[in-house]
Scaffold this active site. Sequence first.
Site, PDB file in Angstrom:
ATOM      1  N   ASN A  10       3.755   1.785   1.691  1.00 32.74           N
ATOM      2  CA  ASN A  10       2.351   2.078   1.994  1.00 32.74           C
ATOM      3  C   ASN A  10       2.253   2.315   3.499  1.00 32.74           C
ATOM      4  O   ASN A  10       2.315   1.369   4.278  1.00 32.74           O
ATOM      5  CB  ASN A  10       1.463   0.893   1.576  1.00 32.74           C
ATOM      6  CG  ASN A  10       0.018   1.099   2.001  1.00 32.74           C
ATOM      7  OD1 ASN A  10      -0.392   2.211   2.323  1.00 32.74           O
ATOM      8  ND2 ASN A  10      -0.756   0.018   1.993  1.00 32.74           N
ATOM      9  N   TRP A  11       2.131   3.581   3.861  1.00 30.18           N
ATOM     10  CA  TRP A  11       2.108   3.912   5.297  1.00 30.18           C
ATOM     11  C   TRP A  11       0.779   3.584   5.954  1.00 30.18           C
ATOM     12  O   TRP A  11       0.671   3.645   7.176  1.00 30.18           O
ATOM     13  CB  TRP A  11       2.395   5.407   5.471  1.00 30.18           C
ATOM     14  CG  TRP A  11       3.821   5.791   5.269  1.00 30.18           C
ATOM     15  CD1 TRP A  11       4.825   5.015   4.752  1.00 30.18           C
ATOM     16  CD2 TRP A  11       4.410   7.055   5.592  1.00 30.18           C
ATOM     17  NE1 TRP A  11       6.000   5.720   4.724  1.00 30.18           N
ATOM     18  CE2 TRP A  11       5.778   6.979   5.238  1.00 30.18           C
ATOM     19  CE3 TRP A  11       3.916   8.235   6.140  1.00 30.18           C
ATOM     20  CZ2 TRP A  11       6.648   8.050   5.432  1.00 30.18           C
ATOM     21  CZ3 TRP A  11       4.795   9.305   6.311  1.00 30.18           C
ATOM     22  CH2 TRP A  11       6.142   9.204   5.966  1.00 30.18           C
ATOM     23  N   LYS A  12      -0.230   3.317   5.154  1.00 35.29           N
ATOM     24  CA  LYS A  12      -1.585   3.072   5.685  1.00 35.29           C
ATOM     25  C   LYS A  12      -1.999   4.248   6.564  1.00 35.29           C
ATOM     26  O   LYS A  12      -1.608   5.388   6.297  1.00 35.29           O
ATOM     27  CB  LYS A  12      -1.645   1.745   6.437  1.00 35.29           C
ATOM     28  CG  LYS A  12      -0.982   0.624   5.657  1.00 35.29           C
ATOM     29  CD  LYS A  12      -1.317  -0.726   6.187  1.00 35.29           C
ATOM     30  CE  LYS A  12      -0.464  -1.769   5.458  1.00 35.29           C
ATOM     31  NZ  LYS A  12      -0.970  -3.098   5.512  1.00 35.29           N
ATOM     32  N   HIS A  95      -6.327  -1.528  -2.825  1.00 32.87           N
ATOM     33  CA  HIS A  95      -5.609  -2.290  -1.794  1.00 32.87           C
ATOM     34  C   HIS A  95      -6.601  -3.242  -1.115  1.00 32.87           C
ATOM     35  O   HIS A  95      -7.778  -2.907  -0.953  1.00 32.87           O
ATOM     36  CB  HIS A  95      -4.992  -1.323  -0.766  1.00 32.87           C
ATOM     37  CG  HIS A  95      -4.035  -2.005   0.162  1.00 32.87           C
ATOM     38  ND1 HIS A  95      -4.466  -2.710   1.263  1.00 32.87           N
ATOM     39  CD2 HIS A  95      -2.679  -2.126   0.139  1.00 32.87           C
ATOM     40  CE1 HIS A  95      -3.408  -3.219   1.879  1.00 32.87           C
ATOM     41  NE2 HIS A  95      -2.314  -2.875   1.213  1.00 32.87           N
ATOM     42  N   GLU A  97      -7.124  -3.915   1.839  1.00 31.23           N
ATOM     43  CA  GLU A  97      -7.808  -3.339   3.011  1.00 31.23           C
ATOM     44  C   GLU A  97      -8.982  -2.473   2.575  1.00 31.23           C
ATOM     45  O   GLU A  97     -10.009  -2.408   3.255  1.00 31.23           O
ATOM     46  CB  GLU A  97      -6.805  -2.552   3.869  1.00 31.23           C
ATOM     47  CG  GLU A  97      -5.867  -3.504   4.613  1.00 31.23           C
ATOM     48  CD  GLU A  97      -4.484  -2.934   4.900  1.00 31.23           C
ATOM     49  OE1 GLU A  97      -4.296  -1.714   4.814  1.00 31.23           O
ATOM     50  OE2 GLU A  97      -3.592  -3.738   5.222  1.00 31.23           O
ATOM     51  N   GLU A 167      -0.419  -8.819  -4.295  1.00 26.96           N
ATOM     52  CA  GLU A 167      -0.355  -8.848  -2.830  1.00 26.96           C
ATOM     53  C   GLU A 167      -1.248  -9.967  -2.296  1.00 26.96           C
ATOM     54  O   GLU A 167      -2.464  -9.764  -2.117  1.00 26.96           O
ATOM     55  CB  GLU A 167      -0.837  -7.513  -2.260  1.00 26.96           C
ATOM     56  CG  GLU A 167       0.014  -6.337  -2.649  1.00 26.96           C
ATOM     57  CD  GLU A 167       0.032  -5.291  -1.535  1.00 26.96           C
ATOM     58  OE1 GLU A 167       1.120  -4.996  -1.035  1.00 26.96           O
ATOM     59  OE2 GLU A 167      -1.038  -4.801  -1.146  1.00 26.96           O
ATOM     60  N   GLY A 173       0.788  -7.907   6.277  1.00 22.24           N
ATOM     61  CA  GLY A 173       0.809  -7.583   7.710  1.00 22.24           C
ATOM     62  C   GLY A 173       0.829  -8.796   8.619  1.00 22.24           C
ATOM     63  O   GLY A 173       0.592  -8.684   9.821  1.00 22.24           O
ATOM     64  N   SER A 213       4.458  -8.557   3.675  1.00 20.03           N
ATOM     65  CA  SER A 213       5.504  -8.852   4.663  1.00 20.03           C
ATOM     66  C   SER A 213       6.923  -8.790   4.092  1.00 20.03           C
ATOM     67  O   SER A 213       7.794  -9.571   4.475  1.00 20.03           O
ATOM     68  CB  SER A 213       5.243 -10.204   5.340  1.00 20.03           C
ATOM     69  OG  SER A 213       4.024 -10.146   6.071  1.00 20.03           O
ATOM     70  N   GLY A 234       4.413  -2.415   3.348  1.00 19.65           N
ATOM     71  CA  GLY A 234       3.620  -1.768   4.390  1.00 19.65           C
ATOM     72  C   GLY A 234       4.459  -1.489   5.625  1.00 19.65           C
ATOM     73  O   GLY A 234       5.206  -0.512   5.686  1.00 19.65           O
ATOM     74  N   GLY A 235       4.339  -2.371   6.607  1.00 23.34           N
ATOM     75  CA  GLY A 235       4.974  -2.179   7.914  1.00 23.34           C
ATOM     76  C   GLY A 235       6.434  -1.747   7.840  1.00 23.34           C
ATOM     77  O   GLY A 235       6.852  -0.808   8.534  1.00 23.34           O
TER      78      GLY A 235
HETATM   79  C1  PEP Z   1       0.690  -3.474   2.213  1.00 19.72           C
HETATM   80  O1  PEP Z   1       0.191  -2.695   3.012  1.00 19.72           O
HETATM   81  O2  PEP Z   1       0.444  -3.356   1.015  1.00 19.72           O
HETATM   82  C2  PEP Z   1       1.582  -4.516   2.705  1.00 19.72           C
HETATM   83  C3  PEP Z   1       2.106  -5.334   1.848  1.00 19.72           C
HETATM   84  O3  PEP Z   1       1.805  -4.547   4.056  1.00 19.72           O
HETATM   85  P1  PEP Z   1       2.977  -5.376   4.814  1.00 19.72           P
HETATM   86  O4  PEP Z   1       4.248  -5.106   4.063  1.00 19.72           O
HETATM   87  O5  PEP Z   1       2.990  -4.839   6.186  1.00 19.72           O
HETATM   88  O6  PEP Z   1       2.604  -6.814   4.747  1.00 19.72           O
END
Ligand code: PEP
Length: 249
Positions: A10-12, A95, A97, A167, A173, A213, A234-235
């Site tokens: 997930n590049w956001k 998501h 966010e 999640e 994050g 994470s 994500g990251g």
């Molecule tokens: C996400 O954006 O769904 C996510 C899990 O982010 P991260 O891996 O950065 O925690």
Amino acid sequence: MPRKKIIAGNWKMNLTPKKAEEFVTDMKAKLDTDKVEVVLCVPYVSLHAVQSVLKGSNIKVGAQNMHYMDKGAYTGEISGEMLADMGIPYAIIGHSERREYFAESDTQVNIKSLKALKTGITPIICIGETLKQRMSERTFCVISKQLSIAVDGMTADDIAKIVIAYEPIWAIGTGKVATPEQAEEVCAAIRKQIGEKFGQGAADAVRILYGGSVTADNANTLFKMPNIDGGLVGGASLQPTFEKVVHFE
Ligand code: PEP
């Protein structure tokens, strides 16, 4: 039949189309595998560029959201029909966010997911509890409610097509990853609930991801748990080390 694992990035709201193109050009050969399904969920404006670079590979491209109407006066929105027309096979729905910053409700998550299925797009439906909810021992109750609303109106066949991403919000994050046991416990509960409502076949078929994470260092211990069928990342999906997440075994 064993469930094929999915590693979805997930590049956001990161990378311009040009930078996205450069990133996938560099990573294409490293991420191309048929052992797991790799999906890159990129910003709408980069879908075309990323799709072009990844043509001919096993890597799939996904969106991070979609609207539940096909068309109309919804300024700034993108429909599932538009994504399907582009050949986009996946969309993240609900998501945390989007729930937090764009007030997306459980009902909207449900309507969007139903529309995605109708349009031939696989929804990656996100559910998860806050730290406060976990600390007050409400995790299972919160997850169960989010799940039951998200899949309302679906059939057992639909369930076999969807992807659920557990999640925990406190892990997204933050660098605070759930332990494999914590993640497994909730993913097992999700599968059990699916089985109770849709039957054992649906429970065995549905793919349940963990997100929060995930890194190259923890992917292996998380993804080898019996009820965790991969991850939403994500990251780390924007780092060269994403290759190690994909090849976690
Ligand atoms: C996400 O954006 O769904 C996510 C899990 O982010 P991260 O891996 O950065 O925690």
